[in-house]
Design a protein around this motif. Structure first.
Motif, PDB file in Angstrom:
ATOM      1  N   ASP A  20       0.856  -1.370  -0.066  1.00 22.93           N
ATOM      2  CA  ASP A  20      -0.671   0.156  -0.011  1.00 22.93           C
ATOM      3  C   ASP A  20       1.075   1.477  -0.209  1.00 22.93           C
ATOM      4  OD1 ASP A  20      -1.517   2.244   0.470  1.00 22.93           O
ATOM      5  OD2 ASP A  20      -2.830   0.982   1.664  1.00 22.93           O
ATOM      6  N   GLY A  32      -8.333   3.059   6.716  1.00 26.67           N
ATOM      7  CA  GLY A  32      -8.576   2.030   6.368  1.00 26.67           C
ATOM      8  C   GLY A  32      -7.467   1.207   4.909  1.00 26.67           C
ATOM      9  N   HIS A  33      -7.306  -0.092   5.503  1.00 24.76           N
ATOM     10  CA  HIS A  33      -6.229  -0.538   4.715  1.00 24.76           C
ATOM     11  C   HIS A  33      -6.795  -2.236   4.812  1.00 24.76           C
ATOM     12  CE1 HIS A  33      -4.431  -0.331   8.493  1.00 24.76           C
ATOM     13  NE2 HIS A  33      -4.000  -1.639   8.453  1.00 24.76           N
ATOM     14  N   ALA A  34      -5.996  -3.061   3.881  1.00 28.25           N
ATOM     15  CA  ALA A  34      -6.281  -4.527   3.936  1.00 28.25           C
ATOM     16  C   ALA A  34      -5.071  -4.817   4.828  1.00 28.25           C
ATOM     17  CB  ALA A  34      -6.027  -4.733   2.676  1.00 28.25           C
ATOM     18  N   PRO A  82     -12.902   1.294   8.714  1.00 30.35           N
ATOM     19  CA  PRO A  82     -12.098   1.422   7.893  1.00 30.35           C
ATOM     20  C   PRO A  82     -13.543   1.702   6.641  1.00 30.35           C
ATOM     21  CG  PRO A  82     -12.999  -0.947   8.029  1.00 30.35           C
ATOM     22  CD  PRO A  82     -13.418  -0.607   9.081  1.00 30.35           C
ATOM     23  N   VAL A 142     -11.906   4.107   3.282  1.00 31.02           N
ATOM     24  CA  VAL A 142     -11.247   4.943   1.545  1.00 31.02           C
ATOM     25  C   VAL A 142     -11.371   6.306   2.049  1.00 31.02           C
ATOM     26  CG1 VAL A 142     -10.601   4.496  -0.197  1.00 31.02           C
ATOM     27  CG2 VAL A 142     -10.887   2.481   0.620  1.00 31.02           C
ATOM     28  N   TRP A 188     -11.011  -1.683  -4.122  1.00 32.24           N
ATOM     29  CA  TRP A 188     -11.190  -3.162  -2.551  1.00 32.24           C
ATOM     30  C   TRP A 188     -12.065  -3.106  -1.915  1.00 32.24           C
ATOM     31  CZ3 TRP A 188      -6.797  -6.450  -2.105  1.00 32.24           C
ATOM     32  CH2 TRP A 188      -6.946  -7.338  -1.315  1.00 32.24           C
ATOM     33  N   ALA A 189     -12.477  -1.626  -1.733  1.00 31.11           N
ATOM     34  CA  ALA A 189     -13.775  -1.392  -0.639  1.00 31.11           C
ATOM     35  C   ALA A 189     -14.588  -1.754  -0.977  1.00 31.11           C
ATOM     36  CB  ALA A 189     -13.741  -0.052   0.229  1.00 31.11           C
ATOM     37  N   MET A 239      -7.427   1.162  -3.454  1.00 31.19           N
ATOM     38  CA  MET A 239      -8.605   0.240  -2.250  1.00 31.19           C
ATOM     39  C   MET A 239     -10.297   0.812  -2.229  1.00 31.19           C
ATOM     40  SD  MET A 239      -6.873  -1.337  -0.156  1.00 31.19           S
ATOM     41  CE  MET A 239      -7.860  -0.948   1.139  1.00 31.19           C
ATOM     42  N   MET A 251     -10.946  -5.374   5.550  1.00 30.61           N
ATOM     43  CA  MET A 251     -10.033  -3.814   5.740  1.00 30.61           C
ATOM     44  C   MET A 251     -10.004  -3.513   6.956  1.00 30.61           C
ATOM     45  SD  MET A 251     -11.576  -1.273   2.966  1.00 30.61           S
ATOM     46  CE  MET A 251     -11.066   0.464   3.765  1.00 30.61           C
ATOM     47  N   THR A 252      -9.483  -2.428   7.841  1.00 27.55           N
ATOM     48  CA  THR A 252      -9.381  -2.373   9.169  1.00 27.55           C
ATOM     49  C   THR A 252      -8.665  -0.812   9.174  1.00 27.55           C
ATOM     50  OG1 THR A 252      -8.298  -3.415  11.309  1.00 27.55           O
ATOM     51  CG2 THR A 252      -7.017  -3.367   9.138  1.00 27.55           C
ATOM     52  N   SER A 253      -9.113  -0.555  10.357  1.00 27.14           N
ATOM     53  CA  SER A 253      -8.648   1.018  10.255  1.00 27.14           C
ATOM     54  C   SER A 253      -7.786   1.075  12.172  1.00 27.14           C
ATOM     55  CB  SER A 253      -9.735   1.642  10.799  1.00 27.14           C
ATOM     56  OG  SER A 253     -10.139   1.939  11.442  1.00 27.14           O
TER      57      SER A 253
END
Length: 110
Positions: A22, A32-34, A107, A109, A92-93, A89, A99-101
């Motif tokens: 990322d 928010g990210h994987a 989470p 984007v 992705w969303a 992302m 996803m997590t934050s």
């Protein structure tokens, strides 16, 4: 914009155990990210490239695909095997991928 020299993969084809890089900024990452992604902002990639494995496929993601395309081109030119995650992302969303934050909030984007 980036030509055909930048390989692209769909979000759905990124394996759960794939190396996901990322390259977004810290505030975007925190929002928010994987869960399994590795965070190296694009501006730090040249100095931190040694942290990225050379012995496996690298999937690169940003918000919508522009910064990650730049990272993919640089990595591939330097000997890595990298591909841009189409739609970043945001895609992705939308695809419902995990996803997590880091903020405690749901989470997102940004």
């Amino acid at each position: 914009m980036f030509g055909s020299s930048v390989p692209v993969v769909e979000v759905s084809t990124v394996p759960a155990d794939g190396y996901l890089l990322d390259v977004r900024e810290a505030d975007e990452w925190r929002a928010g990210h994987a869960p399994s992604a590795v965070h190296i902002p694009l501006g730090e990639l040249a100095q931190r490239a040694a942290e990225v494995p050379r012995d496996r496929q690298v999937y690169v993601v940003c918000r919508v695909g522009g910064r990650s395309a730049q990272a993919v081109r640089a990595l591939n030119d330097a000997g890595w095997t990298a591909a841009n995650v189409a739609g970043g992302m945001s895609a992705w969303a939308l695809a419902g991928r995990d996803m997590t934050s880091d903020t405690g909030a749901d989470p997102a984007v940004v």
